[in-house]
Scaffold this motif. Structure first.
Motif, PDB file in Angstrom:
ATOM      1  N   GLY A  35      -3.782 -13.949 -17.002  1.00  0.00           N
ATOM      2  CA  GLY A  35      -3.335 -14.046 -18.392  1.00  0.00           C
ATOM      3  C   GLY A  35      -2.134 -14.942 -18.636  1.00  0.00           C
ATOM      4  N   TYR A  36      -1.783 -15.786 -17.671  1.00  0.00           N
ATOM      5  CA  TYR A  36      -0.641 -16.689 -17.859  1.00  0.00           C
ATOM      6  C   TYR A  36      -1.020 -17.943 -18.646  1.00  0.00           C
ATOM      7  CZ  TYR A  36       1.688 -13.900 -14.264  1.00  0.00           C
ATOM      8  OH  TYR A  36       2.233 -12.871 -13.554  1.00  0.00           O
ATOM      9  N   VAL A  37      -2.252 -18.406 -18.450  1.00  0.00           N
ATOM     10  CA  VAL A  37      -2.664 -19.672 -19.062  1.00  0.00           C
ATOM     11  C   VAL A  37      -4.090 -19.585 -19.598  1.00  0.00           C
ATOM     12  CG1 VAL A  37      -1.188 -21.085 -17.547  1.00  0.00           C
ATOM     13  CG2 VAL A  37      -3.548 -20.623 -16.869  1.00  0.00           C
ATOM     14  N   ASP A  38      -4.421 -20.519 -20.487  1.00  0.00           N
ATOM     15  CA  ASP A  38      -5.798 -20.684 -20.957  1.00  0.00           C
ATOM     16  C   ASP A  38      -6.565 -21.470 -19.895  1.00  0.00           C
ATOM     17  OD1 ASP A  38      -5.335 -19.498 -23.489  1.00  0.00           O
ATOM     18  OD2 ASP A  38      -4.457 -21.379 -24.214  1.00  0.00           O
ATOM     19  N   PRO A  39      -7.903 -21.344 -19.869  1.00  0.00           N
ATOM     20  CA  PRO A  39      -8.702 -22.085 -18.879  1.00  0.00           C
ATOM     21  C   PRO A  39      -8.462 -23.601 -18.901  1.00  0.00           C
ATOM     22  CG  PRO A  39     -10.047 -20.397 -19.909  1.00  0.00           C
ATOM     23  CD  PRO A  39      -8.724 -20.401 -20.645  1.00  0.00           C
ATOM     24  N   ALA A  40      -8.087 -24.164 -20.041  1.00  0.00           N
ATOM     25  CA  ALA A  40      -7.839 -25.603 -20.149  1.00  0.00           C
ATOM     26  C   ALA A  40      -6.722 -26.057 -19.204  1.00  0.00           C
ATOM     27  CB  ALA A  40      -7.474 -25.967 -21.584  1.00  0.00           C
ATOM     28  N   TYR A  41      -5.857 -25.141 -18.813  1.00  0.00           N
ATOM     29  CA  TYR A  41      -4.728 -25.484 -17.941  1.00  0.00           C
ATOM     30  C   TYR A  41      -5.210 -26.014 -16.591  1.00  0.00           C
ATOM     31  CZ  TYR A  41      -0.065 -25.125 -15.836  1.00  0.00           C
ATOM     32  OH  TYR A  41       1.134 -25.406 -15.227  1.00  0.00           O
ATOM     33  N   ILE A  42      -6.335 -25.503 -16.105  1.00  0.00           N
ATOM     34  CA  ILE A  42      -6.856 -25.935 -14.795  1.00  0.00           C
ATOM     35  C   ILE A  42      -7.143 -27.439 -14.803  1.00  0.00           C
ATOM     36  CG2 ILE A  42      -8.716 -25.672 -13.096  1.00  0.00           C
ATOM     37  CD1 ILE A  42      -8.934 -22.721 -14.006  1.00  0.00           C
ATOM     38  N   GLU A  43      -7.750 -27.925 -15.882  1.00  0.00           N
ATOM     39  CA  GLU A  43      -8.036 -29.371 -15.976  1.00  0.00           C
ATOM     40  C   GLU A  43      -6.735 -30.175 -15.977  1.00  0.00           C
ATOM     41  OE1 GLU A  43     -11.046 -30.531 -15.470  1.00  0.00           O
ATOM     42  OE2 GLU A  43     -11.682 -28.434 -15.393  1.00  0.00           O
ATOM     43  N   LYS A  44      -5.701 -29.624 -16.605  1.00  0.00           N
ATOM     44  CA  LYS A  44      -4.397 -30.299 -16.656  1.00  0.00           C
ATOM     45  C   LYS A  44      -3.747 -30.308 -15.273  1.00  0.00           C
ATOM     46  CE  LYS A  44      -4.421 -31.342 -21.015  1.00  0.00           C
ATOM     47  NZ  LYS A  44      -4.520 -32.762 -21.396  1.00  0.00           N
ATOM     48  N   MET A  45      -4.030 -29.285 -14.459  1.00  0.00           N
ATOM     49  CA  MET A  45      -3.528 -29.258 -13.082  1.00  0.00           C
ATOM     50  C   MET A  45      -4.196 -30.368 -12.273  1.00  0.00           C
ATOM     51  SD  MET A  45      -3.554 -25.142 -12.356  1.00  0.00           S
ATOM     52  CE  MET A  45      -2.563 -25.045 -10.862  1.00  0.00           C
ATOM     53  N   LEU A  46      -5.491 -30.538 -12.479  1.00  0.00           N
ATOM     54  CA  LEU A  46      -6.231 -31.589 -11.762  1.00  0.00           C
ATOM     55  C   LEU A  46      -5.770 -32.971 -12.222  1.00  0.00           C
ATOM     56  CD1 LEU A  46      -9.722 -29.882 -11.842  1.00  0.00           C
ATOM     57  CD2 LEU A  46      -8.375 -30.345  -9.781  1.00  0.00           C
ATOM     58  N   GLU A  47      -5.499 -33.091 -13.527  1.00  0.00           N
ATOM     59  CA  GLU A  47      -5.002 -34.346 -14.093  1.00  0.00           C
ATOM     60  C   GLU A  47      -3.651 -34.718 -13.472  1.00  0.00           C
ATOM     61  OE1 GLU A  47      -4.025 -35.176 -18.533  1.00  0.00           O
ATOM     62  OE2 GLU A  47      -6.058 -34.329 -18.491  1.00  0.00           O
ATOM     63  N   ARG A  48      -2.780 -33.719 -13.364  1.00  0.00           N
ATOM     64  CA  ARG A  48      -1.445 -33.915 -12.787  1.00  0.00           C
ATOM     65  C   ARG A  48      -1.572 -34.407 -11.341  1.00  0.00           C
ATOM     66  NH1 ARG A  48       3.305 -35.020 -13.240  1.00  0.00           N
ATOM     67  NH2 ARG A  48       4.146 -33.317 -14.433  1.00  0.00           N
ATOM     68  N   GLU A  49      -2.522 -33.828 -10.605  1.00  0.00           N
ATOM     69  CA  GLU A  49      -2.708 -34.192  -9.202  1.00  0.00           C
ATOM     70  C   GLU A  49      -3.148 -35.648  -9.067  1.00  0.00           C
ATOM     71  OE1 GLU A  49      -2.152 -33.556  -5.369  1.00  0.00           O
ATOM     72  OE2 GLU A  49      -1.864 -31.940  -6.818  1.00  0.00           O
ATOM     73  N   GLU A  50      -3.928 -36.126 -10.055  1.00  0.00           N
ATOM     74  CA  GLU A  50      -4.356 -37.528 -10.028  1.00  0.00           C
ATOM     75  C   GLU A  50      -3.190 -38.469 -10.296  1.00  0.00           C
ATOM     76  OE1 GLU A  50      -7.822 -38.427 -12.399  1.00  0.00           O
ATOM     77  OE2 GLU A  50      -8.856 -36.687 -11.552  1.00  0.00           O
ATOM     78  N   LEU A  51      -2.256 -38.043 -11.134  1.00  0.00           N
ATOM     79  CA  LEU A  51      -1.081 -38.859 -11.459  1.00  0.00           C
ATOM     80  C   LEU A  51      -0.169 -38.977 -10.246  1.00  0.00           C
ATOM     81  CD1 LEU A  51      -0.207 -37.362 -14.961  1.00  0.00           C
ATOM     82  CD2 LEU A  51      -1.191 -39.613 -14.521  1.00  0.00           C
ATOM     83  N   THR A  52       0.130 -37.836  -9.659  1.00  0.00           N
ATOM     84  CA  THR A  52       1.003 -37.814  -8.483  1.00  0.00           C
ATOM     85  C   THR A  52       0.737 -36.542  -7.684  1.00  0.00           C
ATOM     86  OG1 THR A  52       3.295 -37.819  -7.728  1.00  0.00           O
ATOM     87  CG2 THR A  52       2.911 -36.843  -9.864  1.00  0.00           C
ATOM     88  N   SER A  53       0.674 -36.671  -6.384  1.00  0.00           N
ATOM     89  CA  SER A  53       0.355 -35.512  -5.543  1.00  0.00           C
ATOM     90  C   SER A  53       1.424 -34.432  -5.683  1.00  0.00           C
ATOM     91  CB  SER A  53       0.251 -35.929  -4.082  1.00  0.00           C
ATOM     92  OG  SER A  53      -0.016 -34.796  -3.285  1.00  0.00           O
ATOM     93  N   THR A  54       0.973 -33.179  -5.671  1.00  0.00           N
ATOM     94  CA  THR A  54       1.909 -32.056  -5.740  1.00  0.00           C
ATOM     95  C   THR A  54       2.235 -31.538  -4.337  1.00  0.00           C
ATOM     96  OG1 THR A  54       0.061 -30.522  -6.105  1.00  0.00           O
ATOM     97  CG2 THR A  54       1.204 -31.355  -8.064  1.00  0.00           C
ATOM     98  N   TYR A  55       1.837 -32.321  -3.319  1.00  0.00           N
ATOM     99  CA  TYR A  55       2.197 -31.968  -1.943  1.00  0.00           C
ATOM    100  C   TYR A  55       3.701 -32.156  -1.773  1.00  0.00           C
ATOM    101  CZ  TYR A  55       2.638 -32.138   3.114  1.00  0.00           C
ATOM    102  OH  TYR A  55       3.016 -31.895   4.405  1.00  0.00           O
ATOM    103  N   MET A  56       4.379 -31.152  -1.229  1.00  0.00           N
ATOM    104  CA  MET A  56       5.839 -31.173  -1.134  1.00  0.00           C
ATOM    105  C   MET A  56       6.374 -31.320   0.285  1.00  0.00           C
ATOM    106  SD  MET A  56       6.247 -31.099  -4.109  1.00  0.00           S
ATOM    107  CE  MET A  56       6.969 -30.556  -5.573  1.00  0.00           C
ATOM    108  N   GLY A  57       5.499 -31.325   1.287  1.00  0.00           N
ATOM    109  CA  GLY A  57       5.967 -31.295   2.667  1.00  0.00           C
ATOM    110  C   GLY A  57       5.951 -29.859   3.178  1.00  0.00           C
ATOM    111  N   ASN A  58       6.202 -29.667   4.470  1.00  0.00           N
ATOM    112  CA  ASN A  58       6.220 -28.311   5.048  1.00  0.00           C
ATOM    113  C   ASN A  58       4.947 -27.513   4.769  1.00  0.00           C
ATOM    114  OD1 ASN A  58       8.688 -28.570   6.220  1.00  0.00           O
ATOM    115  ND2 ASN A  58       9.770 -27.138   4.905  1.00  0.00           N
ATOM    116  N   PHE A  59       3.793 -28.171   4.688  1.00  0.00           N
ATOM    117  CA  PHE A  59       2.500 -27.501   4.428  1.00  0.00           C
ATOM    118  C   PHE A  59       2.390 -26.887   3.034  1.00  0.00           C
ATOM    119  CE2 PHE A  59       3.202 -27.011   9.074  1.00  0.00           C
ATOM    120  CZ  PHE A  59       2.156 -27.830   9.511  1.00  0.00           C
ATOM    121  N   VAL A  60       3.244 -27.310   2.100  1.00  0.00           N
ATOM    122  CA  VAL A  60       3.280 -26.698   0.762  1.00  0.00           C
ATOM    123  C   VAL A  60       2.848 -27.686  -0.318  1.00  0.00           C
ATOM    124  CG1 VAL A  60       4.759 -25.580  -0.975  1.00  0.00           C
ATOM    125  CG2 VAL A  60       5.201 -25.213   1.470  1.00  0.00           C
TER     126      VAL A  60
END
Length: 145
Positions: A35-60
């Motif tokens: 209940g934190y987000v609407d389903p549309a948020y998932i597509e925005k997460m994928l969009e963000r990943e295409e812009l720039t990786s959310t990999y932070m180092g240390n396996f995270v």
């Protein structure tokens, strides 16, 4: 009544995902189910990943939505997905811990900084990846709520 930012219901142990996209979709689906987000948020997460990786180092990796995804956020929340087998995030980056974030307003910045402090210690990340219970993980993120 507002939801806690992080609770045991937001934690998934021993997930197996075949690729980066399914890892992000799983992370987002927990935020939707809780209940934190609407389903549309998932597509925005994928969009963000295409812009720039959310990999932070240390396996995270810290998947989250784009700036314009804020309208899909109902409550600030975090989901933690443990992937002991790892998932390839590209460029040889192996992710064993996914931390999905949804923040109302600017709350995500505060949440991100608290997560960064926990995850900057490689032994904390290893403890989270190897944790046998959701409570163990919750204890490591005690300061996040």
């Amino acid at each position: 009544m507002s939801l806690p930012i992080l609770s045991t219901e937001n934690i998934v142990l021993n997930a197996e995902v075949e690729n980066k996209e399914s890892a992000i979709r799983l992370t987002g689906s927990v935020l939707v189910e809780r209940g934190y987000v609407d389903p549309a948020y998932i597509e925005k997460m994928l969009e963000r990943e295409e812009l720039t990786s959310t990999y932070m180092g240390n396996f995270v990796a810290i998947p989250h939505g784009t700036e314009d995804a804020k309208e899909s956020v109902k409550e600030s929340g975090i989901t933690i997905i443990q992937v002991p087998g790892g998932v390839d995030f590209g460029n040889g980056n192996l992710v064993k811990l996914l931390i999905g974030i949804a923040g109302k307003g600017d709350e995500h910045l505060d949440i991100l900084s608290k997560i960064a402090i926990v995850c900057s210690e490689e032994e904390n990340v290893i403890s989270i990846v190897n944790a046998a219970s959701k409570e163990e993980i919750l204890d490591l993120f005690e300061g996040v709520n």
